[in-house]
Enzyme design. Structure first.
Site, short mmCIF file in Angstrom:
data_model
loop_
_atom_site.label_atom_id
_atom_site.label_comp_id
_atom_site.label_asym_id
_atom_site.label_seq_id
_atom_site.Cartn_x
_atom_site.Cartn_y
_atom_site.Cartn_z
N ALA A 1 0.84 -1.20 0.00
CA ALA A 1 0.00 0.00 0.00
C ALA A 1 0.87 1.25 0.00
O ALA A 1 1.96 1.24 0.60
CB ALA A 1 -0.93 0.00 1.21
N CYS B 1 11.64 5.38 0.95
CA CYS B 1 11.50 6.80 0.60
C CYS B 1 12.16 7.64 1.69
O CYS B 1 11.55 8.49 2.31
CB CYS B 1 10.03 7.19 0.42
#
Length: 404
Positions: free
Chosen positions: A223, A337
């Site tokens: 997700a 990230c």
């Protein structure tokens, strides 16, 4: 309060229409992105700190005048009405009006000379040590800009048509970058499922796997699903696993909208096991998200001084576990990230030193990739100050690993 609104987690927004909710979040993000500079301007016209709700109204007013370019009379009137609407602050509406008018008169001359909002200390120190003392300032400048919206195409052959109908910029890596912000669901190609929103940097790690057509691929910690969609669009037989069934609901919705397919599994990867090995695995590990501050300026306020030790431990365990699920000739992409080497370079180097059966794959630069993104060690590393002239990109780390 502002960080909750910006992150979309505040129930006080639930009564608003979609466009109103988007506007509220946009205001909150803009204020948080420039909070230090806004307060510097306001402090020049305040003798003492006003109550918090009054300060919020003044911050919003200042951001509307100095950043959004809203006519001063409208921004001043909005701030006064906000303060007057609260019984506990209505007696300060005169102060709000006076300060707002002074900001409107003198603020535009002050604003350009103020330094960008600095990075949080825990990020700044790590970035300076890893990339050089000049990089934190470059990142702070990049974070000032409201990030553009990037789209990943389901079918790259549609790029020419969508490039024109969306008035977009075609990026060298294949993403489209929208010139203007707007309601996503109203854009051409949304209902047809021609694309999905995904930062250009976030679309890079999946490309390290090359041609995935016909391969069994696991998207681990899947997700919100951008990489799942990429892999499915590439013809892979995708299993998308995430610990949160609620978060997988969004993946399911995007799969339905785009007409793509994947096997969705809600489970804890630290206890789940596959029935058979995978040809490829993409592990987008939980991390500090420090590479996404340009999109999420609320993060430093939601996590003012995060304890990275639990995250680092989870990353280590997930990487080791996922690697054991690879077929003999399989490949794994580990990515985060994050701007912090502890969650990227150091994590992978430690894993490789512990596992004699693992090796780093020396990948070739795909078309459109900047040479600077590939580090001397052979990792992928992007930063928000890259592509700064065209809107920047998120900070990402990725490594391609195979069996030795």
């Amino acid at each position: 309060m502002l960080s909750e609104v910006a992150g979309g987690s505040d129930d006080r927004l639930s009564h608003l229409k979609g466009s109103e909710r988007a506007r509220a979040q946009s205001i909150a993000l803009t204020v948080l992105r420039h909070l230090d500079r806004l307060d510097t301007v306001l402090q020049q016209f305040l003798q003492k700190q006003p109550p918090f709700r009054v300060l919020l109204a003044l911050r919003i007013m200042a951001s509307e005048i100095l950043i959004d370019g809203i006519p001063p009379h409208a921004a001043v009137d909005g701030a006064v009405r906000l303060v007057r609407a609260q019984r506990k602050t209505q007696h300060l509406s005169g102060l709000t009006n006076a300060v707002s008018r002074r900001v409107a008169e003198h603020g535009p001359a002050i604003w350009p000379d103020l330094e960008p909002q600095p990075l949080p200390g825990w990020i700044e120190a790590a970035v300076a040590a890893a990339f050089g003392p000049e990089v934190p300032a470059a990142l702070a400048k990049a974070h000032e800009q409201s990030p553009p919206t990037d789209l990943t195409l389901k079918d790259p052959s549609l790029a020419d048509d969508l490039f024109q109908s969306l008035s977009a910029t075609r990026l060298p890596t294949g993403s489209l970058r929208l010139a203007q912000q707007g309601q996503i669901s109203r854009l051409d190609g949304y209902d047809r499922g021609d694309w999905w929103v995904q930062d250009a940097a976030a679309a890079l790690p999946a490309q390290l796997l090359g041609d995935v057509s016909g391969k069994r691929v696991l998207d681990l910690c899947a997700a919100p699903g951008g990489k799942t969609l990429q892999l499915a669009a590439g013809g892979a037989d995708v299993t998308a696993l995430d610990i949160s069934d609620d978060r997988l609901r969004r993946v399911r919705q995007n799969l339905t909208r785009t007409g793509l397919a994947a096997n969705l599994v809600a489970a804890d990867a630290l206890t789940w096991s596959p029935a058979a090995p995978f040809d490829a695995i993409l592990l987008d590990a939980p991390c500090s998200a420090s590479g996404t501050l340009r999109r999420h300026p609320d993060l430093p306020y939601a996590r003012p001084d995060p304890n990275l030790k639990p995250l680092l431990q989870i990353q280590r365990e997930l990487l080791a576990r996922a690697f054991d699920w690879l077929s003999d000739d399989g490949q794994l992409v580990y990515c985060t990230c994050s701007l912090l080497p502890a969650e990227g370079e150091t994590q992978v180097e430690s894993f490789l030193s512990d596992r004699s059966d693992a090796r780093l794959v020396d990948w070739s630069q795909p078309d459109g990739w900047d040479a600077i993104w590939k580090t001397d060690q052979g990792f992928l590393r992007t930063r928000p100050d890259y592509w700064s002239e065209t809107g920047g990109m998120d900070g990402f780390f990725a490594a391609l690993i195979a069996r030795a």
